[in-house]
Write a protein that holds these residues in place. Sequence first.
Motif, mmCIF file in Angstrom:
data_model
loop_
_atom_site.group_PDB
_atom_site.id
_atom_site.type_symbol
_atom_site.label_atom_id
_atom_site.label_comp_id
_atom_site.label_asym_id
_atom_site.label_seq_id
_atom_site.Cartn_x
_atom_site.Cartn_y
_atom_site.Cartn_z
ATOM 1 N N TYR A 169 0.841 -1.201 0.000
ATOM 2 C CA TYR A 169 0.000 0.000 0.000
ATOM 3 C C TYR A 169 0.876 1.252 0.000
ATOM 4 N N CYS A 170 1.900 1.253 0.855
ATOM 5 C CA CYS A 170 2.782 2.419 0.953
ATOM 6 C C CYS A 170 3.511 2.662 -0.364
ATOM 7 N N LEU A 171 3.953 1.594 -1.019
ATOM 8 C CA LEU A 171 4.651 1.735 -2.295
ATOM 9 C C LEU A 171 3.737 2.290 -3.376
ATOM 10 N N LEU A 172 2.495 1.825 -3.398
ATOM 11 C CA LEU A 172 1.548 2.321 -4.397
ATOM 12 C C LEU A 172 1.216 3.786 -4.156
ATOM 13 N N ASP A 173 1.165 4.195 -2.893
ATOM 14 C CA ASP A 173 0.913 5.605 -2.583
ATOM 15 C C ASP A 173 2.101 6.481 -2.979
ATOM 16 N N ARG A 174 3.295 5.970 -2.782
ATOM 17 C CA ARG A 174 4.500 6.756 -3.070
ATOM 18 C C ARG A 174 4.781 6.831 -4.565
ATOM 19 N N TYR A 175 4.537 5.726 -5.277
ATOM 20 C CA TYR A 175 4.844 5.653 -6.705
ATOM 21 C C TYR A 175 3.554 5.394 -7.491
ATOM 22 N N PRO A 176 2.906 6.429 -7.992
ATOM 23 C CA PRO A 176 1.599 6.274 -8.647
ATOM 24 C C PRO A 176 1.615 5.381 -9.887
ATOM 25 N N GLU A 177 2.787 5.178 -10.499
ATOM 26 C CA GLU A 177 2.861 4.362 -11.712
ATOM 27 C C GLU A 177 3.262 2.912 -11.441
ATOM 28 N N VAL A 178 3.487 2.583 -10.186
ATOM 29 C CA VAL A 178 3.988 1.250 -9.837
ATOM 30 C C VAL A 178 2.848 0.252 -9.674
ATOM 31 N N ALA A 179 3.099 -1.002 -10.053
ATOM 32 C CA ALA A 179 2.210 -2.124 -9.747
ATOM 33 C C ALA A 179 2.921 -3.025 -8.746
ATOM 34 N N ALA A 180 2.176 -3.544 -7.780
ATOM 35 C CA ALA A 180 2.754 -4.375 -6.723
ATOM 36 C C ALA A 180 2.253 -5.810 -6.851
ATOM 37 N N HIS A 181 3.184 -6.736 -6.783
ATOM 38 C CA HIS A 181 2.883 -8.167 -6.861
ATOM 39 C C HIS A 181 3.142 -8.777 -5.491
ATOM 40 N N ASN A 182 2.118 -9.370 -4.892
ATOM 41 C CA ASN A 182 2.191 -9.882 -3.526
ATOM 42 C C ASN A 182 2.285 -11.403 -3.534
ATOM 43 N N ILE A 183 3.294 -11.915 -2.856
ATOM 44 C CA ILE A 183 3.579 -13.350 -2.874
ATOM 45 C C ILE A 183 3.562 -13.883 -1.445
ATOM 46 N N ASP A 184 2.826 -14.961 -1.245
ATOM 47 C CA ASP A 184 2.795 -15.610 0.064
ATOM 48 C C ASP A 184 2.422 -17.067 -0.141
ATOM 49 N N ARG A 185 2.822 -17.919 0.779
ATOM 50 C CA ARG A 185 2.439 -19.322 0.664
ATOM 51 C C ARG A 185 1.224 -19.653 1.522
ATOM 52 N N ASP A 186 0.725 -18.669 2.283
ATOM 53 C CA ASP A 186 -0.484 -18.828 3.085
ATOM 54 C C ASP A 186 -1.684 -18.433 2.239
ATOM 55 N N ILE A 187 -2.421 -19.419 1.730
ATOM 56 C CA ILE A 187 -3.504 -19.153 0.793
ATOM 57 C C ILE A 187 -4.625 -18.349 1.432
ATOM 58 N N ASP A 188 -4.907 -18.590 2.708
ATOM 59 C CA ASP A 188 -5.969 -17.846 3.389
ATOM 60 C C ASP A 188 -5.586 -16.374 3.551
ATOM 61 N N ALA A 189 -4.327 -16.119 3.890
ATOM 62 C CA ALA A 189 -3.860 -14.735 4.006
ATOM 63 C C ALA A 189 -3.942 -14.025 2.657
ATOM 64 N N LEU A 190 -3.596 -14.726 1.592
ATOM 65 C CA LEU A 190 -3.669 -14.131 0.255
ATOM 66 C C LEU A 190 -5.104 -13.773 -0.114
ATOM 67 N N GLN A 191 -6.037 -14.656 0.223
ATOM 68 C CA GLN A 191 -7.439 -14.385 -0.086
ATOM 69 C C GLN A 191 -7.915 -13.127 0.630
ATOM 70 N N ILE A 192 -7.547 -13.006 1.897
ATOM 71 C CA ILE A 192 -7.930 -11.818 2.662
ATOM 72 C C ILE A 192 -7.306 -10.569 2.051
ATOM 73 N N SER A 193 -6.031 -10.637 1.688
ATOM 74 C CA SER A 193 -5.355 -9.454 1.152
ATOM 75 C C SER A 193 -5.911 -9.068 -0.214
ATOM 76 N N ARG A 194 -6.332 -10.044 -1.003
ATOM 77 C CA ARG A 194 -6.943 -9.726 -2.299
ATOM 78 C C ARG A 194 -8.289 -9.032 -2.093
ATOM 79 N N ASP A 195 -9.072 -9.508 -1.135
ATOM 80 C CA ASP A 195 -10.340 -8.842 -0.817
ATOM 81 C C ASP A 195 -10.089 -7.433 -0.273
ATOM 82 N N MET A 196 -9.042 -7.292 0.535
ATOM 83 C CA MET A 196 -8.692 -5.982 1.076
ATOM 84 C C MET A 196 -8.343 -4.996 -0.033
ATOM 85 N N ALA A 197 -7.588 -5.452 -1.022
ATOM 86 C CA ALA A 197 -7.186 -4.566 -2.120
ATOM 87 C C ALA A 197 -8.401 -4.012 -2.843
#
Length: 254
Positions: free
Chosen positions: A99-127
């Motif tokens: 979130y901080c990177l996207l706020d600082r760099y308006p042209e940037v895309a962020a790719h989020n990697i985790d092996r916890d599938i439940d955490a990823l699902q929550i973070s995708r819903d959060m986005a």
Amino acid sequence: MKGLGGLYNHLQSLCATAEGKLERHHALRILHAVECSPTTADTKEILFTFPYYKNYVDLCRLECSTMETFLPTSTPCSRPVLPRRIAFIGSGAMPLTSYCLLDRYPEVAAHNIDRDIDALQISRDMAACIGYAKRMTFACEDVAFDGSQDPFRKQGEQRGFTHTTDWHDYQVVYLGALVGMGNAAKFAILTSLARKLAPGTLLIVRSAYGLRKVLYPELEISDGLLRIGYNVLAVVHPFTRVVNSIVVLKVKDR
């Protein structure tokens, strides 16, 4: 010293568990607020109440200022050429750094990697709730493995995380503080990444210094980093309320 190392490992494990639960709880709280009142819930205001939010903002500012020192420039005195794609390994349920990177760099895309599938699902819903969905992607992977050997990738695909990581697409990669619980584990991950990343890629590794190693594992700086494919560009130990140290690595030419 062996006993002290065991105590460190135990406390770091407790810290990792507690931090994961805290992020998950707060993320679910935001999602619940939006579900109950989708037109009035101010998700950013709820996000700002996360206990460590300001710490993440300060840490990210320090990391970005350090990182920008080593980005390429078109001329010696021009501004650095900012990255267009950044990957964060170990993003968790609430990817605050992204979130901080996207706020600082308006042209940037962020790719989020985790092996916890439940955490990823929550973070995708959060986005989607906070308004970052168009600039964020997610992958369920264990970066210590290569390709089809990764036991987490298939699990992710079954839950709709079909995006896999093309590592050559990223100019900057972050390694979360709790990815690799110990120096040997971190070196194994860094060795795997060195084979995947393009030469010149910057790697921002979160570490710890002094008594702060009680909370987070340290990446030890040694000639071993050079042997596995990195140049060490900077090591920053903040003496503020920011807990994590920063190690900036650059993938060597092959």
